[in-house]
Design an enzyme around this catalytic site. Structure first.
Site, PDB file in Angstrom:
ATOM      1  N   ASP A  13       0.856  -1.190   0.000  1.00 46.07           N
ATOM      2  CA  ASP A  13       0.000   0.000   0.000  1.00 46.07           C
ATOM      3  C   ASP A  13       0.889   1.237   0.000  1.00 46.07           C
ATOM      4  O   ASP A  13       2.069   1.171   0.375  1.00 46.07           O
ATOM      5  CB  ASP A  13      -0.920   0.023   1.230  1.00 46.07           C
ATOM      6  CG  ASP A  13      -1.807   1.255   1.241  1.00 46.07           C
ATOM      7  OD1 ASP A  13      -2.477   1.512   0.220  1.00 46.07           O
ATOM      8  OD2 ASP A  13      -1.829   1.989   2.247  1.00 46.07           O
ATOM      9  N   SER A  14       0.302   2.370  -0.369  1.00 47.08           N
ATOM     10  CA  SER A  14       1.036   3.634  -0.326  1.00 47.08           C
ATOM     11  C   SER A  14       1.479   3.953   1.109  1.00 47.08           C
ATOM     12  O   SER A  14       2.410   4.716   1.304  1.00 47.08           O
ATOM     13  CB  SER A  14       0.139   4.753  -0.853  1.00 47.08           C
ATOM     14  OG  SER A  14      -1.068   4.783  -0.114  1.00 47.08           O
ATOM     15  N   CYS A  76      -4.139  -1.242  -2.309  1.00 49.70           N
ATOM     16  CA  CYS A  76      -4.275   0.210  -2.407  1.00 49.70           C
ATOM     17  C   CYS A  76      -5.115   0.462  -3.651  1.00 49.70           C
ATOM     18  O   CYS A  76      -4.756  -0.007  -4.744  1.00 49.70           O
ATOM     19  CB  CYS A  76      -2.889   0.836  -2.570  1.00 49.70           C
ATOM     20  SG  CYS A  76      -2.901   2.608  -2.924  1.00 49.70           S
ATOM     21  N   ASN A  77      -6.203   1.178  -3.492  1.00 50.93           N
ATOM     22  CA  ASN A  77      -7.082   1.410  -4.644  1.00 50.93           C
ATOM     23  C   ASN A  77      -6.410   2.251  -5.708  1.00 50.93           C
ATOM     24  O   ASN A  77      -6.544   1.998  -6.900  1.00 50.93           O
ATOM     25  CB  ASN A  77      -8.365   2.095  -4.181  1.00 50.93           C
ATOM     26  CG  ASN A  77      -9.232   1.151  -3.395  1.00 50.93           C
ATOM     27  OD1 ASN A  77     -10.069   0.470  -3.953  1.00 50.93           O
ATOM     28  ND2 ASN A  77      -9.020   1.068  -2.096  1.00 50.93           N
ATOM     29  N   GLU A 161      -5.582   9.923   8.754  1.00 53.02           N
ATOM     30  CA  GLU A 161      -4.152   9.881   9.128  1.00 53.02           C
ATOM     31  C   GLU A 161      -3.833  10.829  10.276  1.00 53.02           C
ATOM     32  O   GLU A 161      -2.872  10.615  10.995  1.00 53.02           O
ATOM     33  CB  GLU A 161      -3.281  10.174   7.912  1.00 53.02           C
ATOM     34  CG  GLU A 161      -3.498   9.113   6.855  1.00 53.02           C
ATOM     35  CD  GLU A 161      -2.235   8.636   6.165  1.00 53.02           C
ATOM     36  OE1 GLU A 161      -1.247   9.357   6.172  1.00 53.02           O
ATOM     37  OE2 GLU A 161      -2.290   7.522   5.605  1.00 53.02           O
ATOM     38  N   CYS A 195     -11.533   3.131  -1.018  1.00 47.55           N
ATOM     39  CA  CYS A 195     -10.242   3.592  -0.504  1.00 47.55           C
ATOM     40  C   CYS A 195      -9.981   2.867   0.805  1.00 47.55           C
ATOM     41  O   CYS A 195     -10.896   2.691   1.617  1.00 47.55           O
ATOM     42  CB  CYS A 195     -10.273   5.102  -0.284  1.00 47.55           C
ATOM     43  SG  CYS A 195      -8.810   5.720   0.572  1.00 47.55           S
ATOM     44  N   HIS A 197      -8.668   3.699   3.492  1.00 51.05           N
ATOM     45  CA  HIS A 197      -8.835   4.433   4.758  1.00 51.05           C
ATOM     46  C   HIS A 197     -10.304   4.561   5.181  1.00 51.05           C
ATOM     47  O   HIS A 197     -10.579   4.831   6.346  1.00 51.05           O
ATOM     48  CB  HIS A 197      -8.271   5.846   4.621  1.00 51.05           C
ATOM     49  CG  HIS A 197      -6.784   5.911   4.615  1.00 51.05           C
ATOM     50  ND1 HIS A 197      -6.016   5.171   3.741  1.00 51.05           N
ATOM     51  CD2 HIS A 197      -5.917   6.634   5.367  1.00 51.05           C
ATOM     52  CE1 HIS A 197      -4.741   5.450   3.954  1.00 51.05           C
ATOM     53  NE2 HIS A 197      -4.653   6.328   4.931  1.00 51.05           N
TER      54      HIS A 197
END
Ligand code: DGL
Length: 275
Positions: A13-14, A76-77, A161, A195, A197
């Site tokens: 993932d990023s 990760c989308n 975040e 996403c 998150h």
């Protein structure tokens, strides 16, 4: 020469978000070894160009391969939307024809037809995923009768975040995007959280969606789809090691990763720095 060695399943993932997906994958497939890589030093990917996301994602996949992964999941989308197809079609045949890379968009889009009654779907995602139109294109491929409307929510990743996802301030941004999504199509009865998150904002998202609208969170769907994939592909499954190991790496400082990772993974993590 055939490569018979075994290795962990790579999860990329990023940054932190893929941990929400890994958490669900682990629940279904606890026996496998997983190697997680978060590119936290270069996150977020959400607003980056196709070229940049592709270049970063390819680097990550090559790093996972070097660490022994025979199968890598782009959890990760944005990376799945902007890099997966090129990596699968152009890079893999050249760099590692016997290894595989999978994403998180297709498992959800394959299923969505069975979940909507009104045949109107809403997609909430980063600006990059929305611009790629990947969800809309995939849904149309499987279910041409479904109308899919997208809404980019650029503030939602930072809200999560910065641990603001449970705070009152988050309500403003959640309500704003839900209102726009429903304003674009009142008939939506199913909303995809596109996403990594967004599952952390699910309580707030639910608060602003009308009753009866279902929310699709991708973690459990990706987990189920991976389990089915491994069953269908014994040639890949037999190269996935099974000792229940978990290893976490970041491109940032380890303490930066460890501080926030627990929010996404629901467990404390001690990660290592990528080298
Ligand atoms: N992991 C990204 C995704 O699912 C969100 C974070 C980012 O923008 O890098 O799209």
């Amino acid at each position: 020469m055939t490569d018979n060695k075994q290795g962990p399943i790579g999860v990329f993932d990023s940054g932190f978000g893929g941990l929400t997906v890994l958490k669900e994958i682990e629940r279904s497939l606890p026996q496998y070894d997983f190697l997680y890589l978060g590119d936290n030093a270069r996150a977020p990917y959400g607003a980056r160009s196709f070229e940049t996301v592709y270049a970063y994602t390819l680097e990550a996949v090559q790093w996972l391969f070097k660490r022994g992964c025979r199968l890598a999941i782009l959890a990760c989308n944005t990376a799945s939307a902007k890099a997966l197809r090129t990596i699968q079609q152009k890079d893999l045949p050249r760099i590692a024809p016997e290894r595989r890379v999978l994403g998180v968009i297709r498992p959800v889009t394959e299923l969505v037809g069975a979940l909507t009654k009104s045949r109107h779907i809403g997609i909430l995602a980063t600006s990059g995923t929305v611009a790629s139109e990947s969800y809309v294109i995939e849904i149309k491929k499987y279910f041409p009768d479904i109308t899919a409307v997208q809404e980019a929510c650029p503030m939602w990743v930072p809200l999560v975040e910065y641990s603001e996802f449970d705070c009152d301030g988050a309500d403003y941004f959640v309500q704003q995007h839900i209102r726009r999504l429903l304003g674009a199509d009142r008939l939506i009865d199913t909303v995809i959280l596109g996403c990594t998150h967004y599952p952390l904002l699910e309580k707030k998202i639910r608060k602003y969606l009308p009753e009866g609208v279902s929310i699709i969170s991708q973690g459990p769907i990706v987990a189920e789809s991976l389990a089915a994939y491994l069953q269908r592909h014994p040639e890949i499954e037999s190269r996935c090691s099974r000792q229940g190991r978990r290893d976490f790496y970041t491109s940032e400082k380890a303490q930066v990763f460890d501080r926030l990772a627990g929010v996404f993974y629901s467990k404390e993590i001690r990660c290592r720095e990528m080298s």
